[in-house]
Motif scaffolding. Sequence first.
Motif, PDB file in Angstrom:
ATOM      1  N   GLN A 119       1.222  -0.862   0.438  1.00 22.57           N
ATOM      2  CA  GLN A 119       0.148   0.109   0.007  1.00 22.57           C
ATOM      3  C   GLN A 119       0.726   1.443   0.086  1.00 22.57           C
ATOM      4  N   ILE A 120       0.722   2.315  -0.618  1.00 20.91           N
ATOM      5  CA  ILE A 120       0.661   3.408  -0.916  1.00 20.91           C
ATOM      6  C   ILE A 120       0.674   4.965   0.138  1.00 20.91           C
ATOM      7  N   THR A 121      -0.625   4.424  -0.181  1.00 15.87           N
ATOM      8  CA  THR A 121      -0.533   5.741   1.544  1.00 15.87           C
ATOM      9  C   THR A 121      -2.724   4.864   1.853  1.00 15.87           C
ATOM     10  N   GLY A 122      -2.412   6.045   2.522  1.00 11.62           N
ATOM     11  CA  GLY A 122      -3.237   6.191   3.697  1.00 11.62           C
ATOM     12  C   GLY A 122      -2.715   5.955   5.287  1.00 11.62           C
ATOM     13  N   PRO A 123      -3.151   6.216   6.787  1.00 10.89           N
ATOM     14  CA  PRO A 123      -2.888   5.804   7.558  1.00 10.89           C
ATOM     15  C   PRO A 123      -1.376   4.742   8.214  1.00 10.89           C
ATOM     16  N   ILE A 129      -2.871  13.111   5.698  1.00 11.83           N
ATOM     17  CA  ILE A 129      -3.567  12.613   4.987  1.00 11.83           C
ATOM     18  C   ILE A 129      -4.155  11.269   5.208  1.00 11.83           C
ATOM     19  N   ALA A 130      -5.187  10.782   5.131  1.00 13.72           N
ATOM     20  CA  ALA A 130      -6.317   9.997   5.540  1.00 13.72           C
ATOM     21  C   ALA A 130      -6.564   9.501   4.230  1.00 13.72           C
ATOM     22  N   THR A 156      -7.798  15.141  -1.779  1.00  9.04           N
ATOM     23  CA  THR A 156      -6.702  14.447  -0.801  1.00  9.04           C
ATOM     24  C   THR A 156      -7.840  14.211   0.510  1.00  9.04           C
ATOM     25  N   PHE A 157      -8.171  14.033   2.008  1.00  6.13           N
ATOM     26  CA  PHE A 157      -8.758  14.021   2.613  1.00  6.13           C
ATOM     27  C   PHE A 157      -8.104  14.006   3.761  1.00  6.13           C
ATOM     28  N   GLY A 158      -7.541  15.031   4.824  1.00 10.36           N
ATOM     29  CA  GLY A 158      -6.588  14.828   6.116  1.00 10.36           C
ATOM     30  C   GLY A 158      -7.738  13.581   7.061  1.00 10.36           C
ATOM     31  N   ARG A 159      -8.819  14.075   6.883  1.00 11.65           N
ATOM     32  CA  ARG A 159     -10.276  12.901   8.507  1.00 11.65           C
ATOM     33  C   ARG A 159     -10.260  12.930   7.404  1.00 11.65           C
TER      34      ARG A 159
END
Length: 363
Positions: free
Chosen positions: A35-39, A50-51, A72-75
């Motif tokens: 996985q590249i992105t996400g918490p 970035i969530a 892109t969303f922070g939360r």
Amino acid sequence: MLVLAGCTKETEPMIPTGNPPLVLGGVVNVRRVGQITGPDSPNRTDRFEIAGQDLGSMFQAHGRTWLVFGDTFGRREPGLTGGGGTEWRSNTLGYTTDRDPTDGLKLDGYIVDDIGWAKELIDSKKVDGVEMTTIPTYGFTANGAMYLAYMSVRHWGEPGEWETNYAGFAKSTDRGQTWAKLDAPKWPGDSNFIQVSTVQVHDEIYFWTVPHGRFGGVSLMKVRERDVERQDAYRYFTGVDADGAPQWAADPAAARLVVDDTVGELSVTWNPYLSRWLMSYTHGGGKGAVLRESATPWGPWGDAITLVSAEEVPGLYAPYMASHYTTDGGRTIYFALSVWDPYNVFWYRADLVRSDRKQPPHS
């Protein structure tokens, strides 16, 4: 002979005469690498507020690979499916110096604001029916500057459908820190030149283009690098002559499709293992992510081969390749893939199968 910028003698593309046979027989050993992105990704993108985010097309500049992300969303609330949340930015830009694709893709960072959040590069009004968002569709370099091709989205419609005001470019001359929208070139929102994939060949930049949404075919245009900001310098593919040589016109209305299909987010690269061009894209007809090959940028392009099926990965879209992310001489390709739930970007790999030779065992 056509030489792809940055290629070696062993990997430079050729445009043969005549009509050479297609050689891509299929793909095998397709699997998710990471996985590249996400918490919960190894990159812990929550460090940059970035969530969730999508897309992730790739281009090279200043010794880095840049990943171009969309909304892109922070939360985000637990269990939320698809785009949404708070701390909304229409686009962000990550980067990496990771050259080994086999164990995932490690991000070195993002272009950030003064508090360390990944910042929005191309602003938007965020008003439905006016300008909902500005989505970058690909990045490239020209004349020492960085460019992002983007579309101004007026309204999100049904799945795979949206309306656009126009498509254009934003430019950065400070290594991605700040971006300015250009007045030209621009293409109307109802044209076939809204979402693009780019490759530089010698002193020309080729753009494979599709309309807004995922239900149109692919056109091809090109421009000399030095003229990238001149609207009247673009030439549009109109077909081939009796000898198979490509024909170009200054009028975009004369453009002819090179792929007639339901094409969404796309990417095109040269593959040295096949000695062919590869095109990956989201199939708007529900076939997932697909792959085609061609000996030339304008085709003829082979039949669509399933890369990742929608049954295997529900909600997939935006299969983006990069020419330098391959192994085994190009036999194994790596690509980014967005997934609507959990609305983040993943890293995949696949082995190409040639139909014209016995396949060696994979190491």
